[in-house]
Design an enzyme around this catalytic site. Structure first.
Site, PDB file in Angstrom:
ATOM      1  N   ILE A 206      21.559  18.662  -8.933  1.00 40.16           N
ATOM      2  CA  ILE A 206      21.451  17.275  -9.394  1.00 40.16           C
ATOM      3  C   ILE A 206      20.058  16.977  -9.961  1.00 40.16           C
ATOM      4  O   ILE A 206      19.889  16.020 -10.729  1.00 40.16           O
ATOM      5  CB  ILE A 206      21.794  16.325  -8.217  1.00 40.16           C
TER       6      ILE A 206
ATOM      7  N   VAL B 248      18.759  20.945   2.466  1.00 40.24           N
ATOM      8  CA  VAL B 248      20.188  20.755   2.764  1.00 40.24           C
ATOM      9  C   VAL B 248      20.623  21.859   3.736  1.00 40.24           C
ATOM     10  O   VAL B 248      20.494  23.048   3.433  1.00 40.24           O
ATOM     11  CB  VAL B 248      21.044  20.797   1.480  1.00 40.24           C
TER      12      VAL B 248
ATOM     13  N   HIS C 297      22.487  27.801   0.650  1.00 39.40           N
ATOM     14  CA  HIS C 297      22.692  27.739  -0.798  1.00 39.40           C
ATOM     15  C   HIS C 297      21.712  28.666  -1.477  1.00 39.40           C
ATOM     16  O   HIS C 297      20.577  28.843  -1.027  1.00 39.40           O
ATOM     17  CB  HIS C 297      22.544  26.315  -1.339  1.00 39.40           C
TER      18      HIS C 297
ATOM     19  N   HIS D 214      19.870  29.114  -5.107  1.00 34.77           N
ATOM     20  CA  HIS D 214      19.559  28.536  -6.416  1.00 34.77           C
ATOM     21  C   HIS D 214      19.629  29.652  -7.453  1.00 34.77           C
ATOM     22  O   HIS D 214      19.074  30.737  -7.241  1.00 34.77           O
ATOM     23  CB  HIS D 214      18.139  27.964  -6.437  1.00 34.77           C
TER      24      HIS D 214
END
Ligand code: AMP
Length: 125
Positions: A40, A106, A110, A112
């Protein structure tokens, strides 16, 4: 605020909500093992996040408790997404922030995927 990766998985984290389709994302890939979507707040011309579908906080958590099939599925998905983004020829960077010193925000693992320009030094000097 960075999170402590030794914490229990919080199923109210933002990526858990994206996985449950409770909030939208700009999806680029989904299969049995992984979901990938645009960050985002992109930090490069191409900036996609890839997440495993399972409830894992960190690389430490994932690499010790995920099944071989989950690990293979996720790792292959990251490579597939980078290829589909057209980044193999020019190159790209994978980054996973784990825990407090890495400023993980978060608490769902994840990776990137950055690309689209020369990315400079690995870490801020
Ligand atoms: P990290 O510091 O590695 O935990 O990075 C978390 C990343 O998640 C940041 O790059 C954020 O811009 C990104 N992010 C947070 N919320 C969303 C969202 N709803 N959709 C896409 N990316 C997000």
């Amino acid at each position: 605020m960075p999170i402590d990766p030794t914490l229990e998985y919080d199923d109210q984290n933002i990526f858990a909500k994206i996985l449950r389709k409770e909030i939208p994302c700009r999806q680029v890939f989904e299969d049995e093992w992984a979901l990938a979507f645009h960050d985002i707040n992109p930090q490069a011309p191409e900036h996609v996040l890839a997440i495993p579908k399972g409830a894992y906080v960190s690389w430490d958590d994932f690499s010790t408790t995920a099944t071989d099939a989950e690990i293979a599925g996720f790792v292959r998905a990251v490579g597939y997404v980078a290829r589909e983004m057209g980044l193999v020829e020019t190159g790209y960077r994978l980054l996973a922030n784990i825990g407090i010193d890495s400023h993980q925000e978060v608490p769902h693992l994840h990776v990137h995927i950055f690309g689209g320009k020369p990315l400079g030094p690995m870490l801020v000097r």
